[in-house]
Design a protein around this motif. Structure first.
Motif, PDB file in Angstrom:
ATOM      1  N   UNK A   1       0.762   4.106   7.019  1.00  6.29           N
ATOM      2  CA  UNK A   1       0.992   3.032   5.786  1.00  6.29           C
ATOM      3  C   UNK A   1       1.975   3.401   4.625  1.00  6.29           C
ATOM      4  N   UNK A   2       2.620   2.105   4.430  1.00 10.97           N
ATOM      5  CA  UNK A   2       3.440   1.883   3.167  1.00 10.97           C
ATOM      6  C   UNK A   2       3.289   2.965   2.402  1.00 10.97           C
ATOM      7  N   UNK A   3       4.285   3.584   1.552  1.00 10.23           N
ATOM      8  CA  UNK A   3       4.051   4.077  -0.002  1.00 10.23           C
ATOM      9  C   UNK A   3       3.343   3.509  -0.361  1.00 10.23           C
ATOM     10  N   UNK A   4       3.618   2.385  -0.907  1.00 10.51           N
ATOM     11  CA  UNK A   4       2.765   2.011  -1.864  1.00 10.51           C
ATOM     12  C   UNK A   4       1.017   1.899  -2.012  1.00 10.51           C
ATOM     13  N   UNK A   5       1.111   1.401   0.086  1.00 15.07           N
ATOM     14  CA  UNK A   5      -0.191   1.338  -0.130  1.00 15.07           C
ATOM     15  C   UNK A   5      -1.365   2.620   0.308  1.00 15.07           C
ATOM     16  N   UNK A   6      -0.285   4.024  -0.263  1.00 12.82           N
ATOM     17  CA  UNK A   6      -0.486   4.706   0.507  1.00 12.82           C
ATOM     18  C   UNK A   6      -1.101   5.695  -1.326  1.00 12.82           C
ATOM     19  N   UNK A   7       0.052   5.227  -2.463  1.00 16.38           N
ATOM     20  CA  UNK A   7      -0.351   5.394  -3.769  1.00 16.38           C
ATOM     21  C   UNK A   7      -1.372   4.493  -4.025  1.00 16.38           C
TER      22      UNK A   7
END
Length: 520
Positions: free
Chosen positions: A463-469
């Motif tokens: 998953x993209x970093x922003x979605x992981x956060x």
């Protein structure tokens, strides 16, 4: 063995051996609670696996502890006590060597068998060997010292887990057990067993073991398969039916393992109901408090263990005093106020939201832990002394077995039921939060699959970093909501225990013939 003074050499050895054995069993459970996150990572265990690690032990303990108490009364308390310690040591060594979570669960069951023979023996030895005038003080001493090591267990468990040495939580039982066996062998004589000892109630033992096993299995299957699953609700129904059959069997048995006429005694009934509600709440709250601190709030496992020190210190310095005062003034108000305060402490803990970690401990978790500690300190020694004082010395092992069985059964169902509810609450609250996120159906399914791990839920790879956060934030936010609901339920159980004492425990506990024999 006739009764002896607590201050005598014989009295000290009885209490010392009882404390050592009880401490070995109790520290194992509390230390393990704090080490669960480390164990989960090491053995790649799911959230359900964790609850089975806890419940495999408590299930066997709850199912067999009545049998352990009656075996001690009928075959010799010291003998059964020592056999239980040997089995517990063997199970502990095997747990420490476990390479998979499945093997750990199996060996935890062996520990539970040993504990079922060992734990009733500790209190029945004290109750039958110490003079009646000092029995409350002896039990208060037992309570304060065992609580020191029990609640000190999280500190030990946290330190070992942070160092990657969680297996030593089990290995430490071996030297303690050996020392206890030597004390018993050399210093504590066997008590006289009546010549007309009745036969064992094996049908009752089989029914309660199978009934509790199926009930617990059913509740643990709910998070995985749902209430619509045949294995879940079928196990719950069959387990409940077997427990009803157990009660019927005990009513008809000439020599029941659980003499139901004991419950004709109002105080005995009330204190055991109090025990069930209070310890169900306490067991559930301890598990979820530790998971919340370590998995969401940023505490190390050692810091989580140290957070229980206020509880420990209160029990160490005040438990014996509470037992002495209850002997002098009667236990009723101790048993009303104590559980109410304990429940209030759990409710206060349920209100804690996301914190800044250990730096804010004193204004977040400490108030609830302090109030919980005051409540348990006021309750433990008077409760134990009252239960043991409701029956004659000839039924001391049975009474101890009954009360300990109810304590363990409460723990089994608290962990099983609250574990099932936690997964349902957690997954149910997360699902709506994912609806508006730019995720594929497969990604949403992978995120939801992690909810079985509760606070240890991990973000799926890719998953993209922003979605992981965002997903990490969602996991933490909804776990804290789930934790709050569970802790509030635990607090309500504590308050129910207080109500049981108010209804059932009389202002003074008389020790007339009717009470001591549970006259039919």
């Amino acid at each position: 063995m006739s009764t002896v003074s607590l201050r005598s050499t014989a009295g000290r050895w009885v209490v010392t051996s009882s404390i050592l054995a009880s401490a070995m069993a109790f520290i194992d459970g509390t230390a393990l609670n704090v080490a669960l996150p480390s164990l989960q990572r090491s053995l790649h265990a799911s959230g359900t696996d964790l609850f089975w690690v806890l419940n495999a032990y408590m299930l066997m303990l709850a199912a067999l502890i009545l049998l352990g108490g009656t075996l001690g009364d009928r075959l010799g308390r010291r003998r059964i006590f020592m056999i239980g310690i040997l089995i517990f040591i063997a199970g502990s060594a095997a747990c420490g060597l476990s390479g998979t979570v499945t093997m750990l669960i199996i060996y935890r069951m062996i520990q539970g068998i040993g504990g079922a023979l060992m734990i009733p023996g500790s209190l029945s030895l004290i109750s039958s060997a110490i003079d009646e005038a000092e029995r409350g003080k002896a039990i208060g001493t037992w309570s304060s010292v065992t609580t020191l090591v029990t609640i000190g267990g999280p500190v030990l468990g946290g330190a070992l887990a942070d160092a990657g040495l969680w297996r030593y939580i089990f290995f430490i039982n071996i030297p303690i057990g050996v020392i206890t066996l030597l004390c018993l062998w050399w210093k504590v004589p066997e008590q006289e067993v009546p010549a007309d000892v009745p036969a064992q109630d094996y049908p009752g033992a089989v029914l309660i073991v199978c009934g509790l096993a199926l009930l617990t299995f059913g509740f643990l299957r709910v998070p995985v398969s749902g209430f619509s699953s045949l294995t879940a609700y079928g196990s719950i129904i069959v387990g409940g039916t077997l427990l009803i059959a157990f009660v019927i069997t005990e009513q008809r048995s000439k020599h029941p393992m659980l003499p139901l006429y004991l419950f004709n005694n109002r105080t005995f009934t009330g204190t055991n109901l109090l025990t069930f509600f209070l310890y169900a709440g306490l067991s559930g709250s301890m598990v979820f408090l530790s998971l919340n601190m370590v998995q969401v709030q940023g505490y190390s496992q050692l810091e989580s263990g140290l957070s229980f020190l206020p509880f420990t210190l209160l029990m160490v310095f005040l438990a014996r005093l509470a037992g002495t005062l209850a002997d002098k003034y009667g236990p009723r108000w101790f048993l009303i106020i104590g559980p109410f305060l304990a429940g209030t402490g759990m409710v206060l803990l349920s209100l804690v939201q996301q914190t800044n970690g250990p730096s804010t401990y004193w204004t977040t978790f400490f108030p609830g832990i302090f109030v919980l500690g005051i409540g348990m300190t006021i309750t433990v020694a008077p409760l134990t002394a009252t239960v043991m004082g409701c029956v004659g010395s000839q039924l001391a092992g049975t009474a101890s077995g009954v009360n300990n069985a109810i304590t363990r059964i409460a723990g089994v169902f608290a962990v099983a039921v609250f574990g099932a509810l936690a997964v349902l609450f957690f997954s149910g609250s997360i699902q709506p939060s994912l609806q508006d996120m730019p995720l594929t159906a497969a990604q949403k399914a992978a995120i939801m699959a992690q909810t079985a791990n509760l606070g240890n839920a991990a973000v799926p790879e890719g998953l993209p970093l922003n979605l992981q956060t965002q997903i990490i934030h969602i996991y933490h936010q909804h776990f804290i909501q789930t934790y709050g609901k569970i802790m509030a339920m635990c607090g309500l159980l504590g308050w129910l225990g207080s109500i049981m004492a108010f209804i059932f425990v009389r202002p003074t506990v008389t020790k007339d013939k009717h009470q001591n024999t549970g006259n039919r």
